[in-house]
Design a protein around this motif. Structure first.
Motif, PDB file in Angstrom:
ATOM      1  N   VAL A  91       0.866  -1.175   0.000  1.00 43.33           N
ATOM      2  CA  VAL A  91       0.000   0.000   0.000  1.00 43.33           C
ATOM      3  C   VAL A  91       0.904   1.226   0.000  1.00 43.33           C
ATOM      4  O   VAL A  91       1.765   1.367   0.868  1.00 43.33           O
ATOM      5  N   VAL A  92       0.711   2.086  -0.984  1.00 45.33           N
ATOM      6  CA  VAL A  92       1.472   3.323  -1.096  1.00 45.33           C
ATOM      7  C   VAL A  92       0.524   4.469  -0.748  1.00 45.33           C
ATOM      8  O   VAL A  92      -0.490   4.666  -1.412  1.00 45.33           O
ATOM      9  N   ARG A  93       0.852   5.186   0.334  1.00 42.14           N
ATOM     10  CA  ARG A  93       0.020   6.312   0.770  1.00 42.14           C
ATOM     11  C   ARG A  93       0.754   7.608   0.444  1.00 42.14           C
ATOM     12  O   ARG A  93       1.861   7.837   0.916  1.00 42.14           O
ATOM     13  N   ALA A  94       0.134   8.432  -0.387  1.00 42.26           N
ATOM     14  CA  ALA A  94       0.741   9.702  -0.780  1.00 42.26           C
ATOM     15  C   ALA A  94       0.539  10.735   0.326  1.00 42.26           C
ATOM     16  O   ALA A  94      -0.540  10.830   0.904  1.00 42.26           O
ATOM     17  N   LEU A  95       1.571  11.495   0.596  1.00 36.22           N
ATOM     18  CA  LEU A  95       1.509  12.566   1.574  1.00 36.22           C
ATOM     19  C   LEU A  95       1.231  13.889   0.849  1.00 36.22           C
ATOM     20  O   LEU A  95       1.363  13.967  -0.372  1.00 36.22           O
ATOM     21  N   PRO A  96       0.850  14.943   1.579  1.00 30.94           N
ATOM     22  CA  PRO A  96       0.450  16.196   0.928  1.00 30.94           C
ATOM     23  C   PRO A  96       1.442  16.761  -0.084  1.00 30.94           C
ATOM     24  O   PRO A  96       1.047  17.327  -1.088  1.00 30.94           O
ATOM     25  N   GLY A  97       2.724  16.590   0.107  1.00 31.43           N
ATOM     26  CA  GLY A  97       3.712  17.108  -0.831  1.00 31.43           C
ATOM     27  C   GLY A  97       3.741  16.385  -2.170  1.00 31.43           C
ATOM     28  O   GLY A  97       4.330  16.878  -3.135  1.00 31.43           O
ATOM     29  N   ALA A  98       3.127  15.221  -2.265  1.00 31.18           N
ATOM     30  CA  ALA A  98       3.168  14.430  -3.500  1.00 31.18           C
ATOM     31  C   ALA A  98       2.463  15.123  -4.654  1.00 31.18           C
ATOM     32  O   ALA A  98       2.807  14.905  -5.817  1.00 31.18           O
ATOM     33  N   GLY A  99       1.502  15.973  -4.357  1.00 30.89           N
ATOM     34  CA  GLY A  99       0.783  16.672  -5.409  1.00 30.89           C
ATOM     35  C   GLY A  99       1.647  17.661  -6.167  1.00 30.89           C
ATOM     36  O   GLY A  99       1.433  17.906  -7.357  1.00 30.89           O
ATOM     37  N   ASP A 100       2.646  18.227  -5.510  1.00 30.76           N
ATOM     38  CA  ASP A 100       3.539  19.200  -6.138  1.00 30.76           C
ATOM     39  C   ASP A 100       4.810  18.569  -6.683  1.00 30.76           C
ATOM     40  O   ASP A 100       5.583  19.235  -7.368  1.00 30.76           O
ATOM     41  N   ALA A 101       5.040  17.287  -6.373  1.00 31.06           N
ATOM     42  CA  ALA A 101       6.277  16.625  -6.777  1.00 31.06           C
ATOM     43  C   ALA A 101       6.187  16.165  -8.230  1.00 31.06           C
ATOM     44  O   ALA A 101       5.107  15.878  -8.737  1.00 31.06           O
TER      45      ALA A 101
END
Length: 123
Positions: A91-101
């Motif tokens: 399971v890969v959980r994206a953190l808030p910074g992933a949207g800008d990466a």
């Protein structure tokens, strides 16, 4: 795209990977890995395929951003599924910074987390 047989879809499987698996956190994502878990729903004696699922919450961004992050993560996992033990749940959980990466940053974080979970990295 990640093939259908490698997709994690059931809520119970997500819960098993998160609660009983190992975890590695990176700045952009958290990866949960349950190694070699047998699938009680798979017929036969063959080893079940490695399956991956993704969690991208609204904290990452709006619908367009979340879907973009999910597409990128699915694409990255497609190339890395063969590295994992058969029957693993990821399971890969994206953190808030992933949207800008960008794609490269996500790939680096995913590789580092998987390497750590597979025993190749130090804490």
């Amino acid at each position: 795209m990640l093939p259908t047989e490698h997709r994690l879809r059931r809520r119970e499987d997500f819960a098993t990977a998160v609660r009983r698996g190992r975890r590695a956190g990176r700045p952009l994502l958290v990866v949960h890995l349950r190694s070699g878990a047998t699938d009680p729903h798979a017929p036969g004696e063959s080893a079940p395929p490695t399956r991956a699922g993704f969690v991208v919450s609204k904290a990452v961004g709006g619908a367009v951003v979340r879907n973009k992050v999910k597409r990128r993560l699915r694409h990255l996992m497609r190339d890395r599924v063969a590295q994992l033990p058969p029957g693993s749940l990821v399971v890969v959980r994206a953190l808030p910074g992933a949207g800008d990466a960008d794609h490269v940053q996500l790939a680096q974080d995913l590789d580092a987390a998987l390497q750590r979970l597979l025993g190749g990295g130090a804490r």
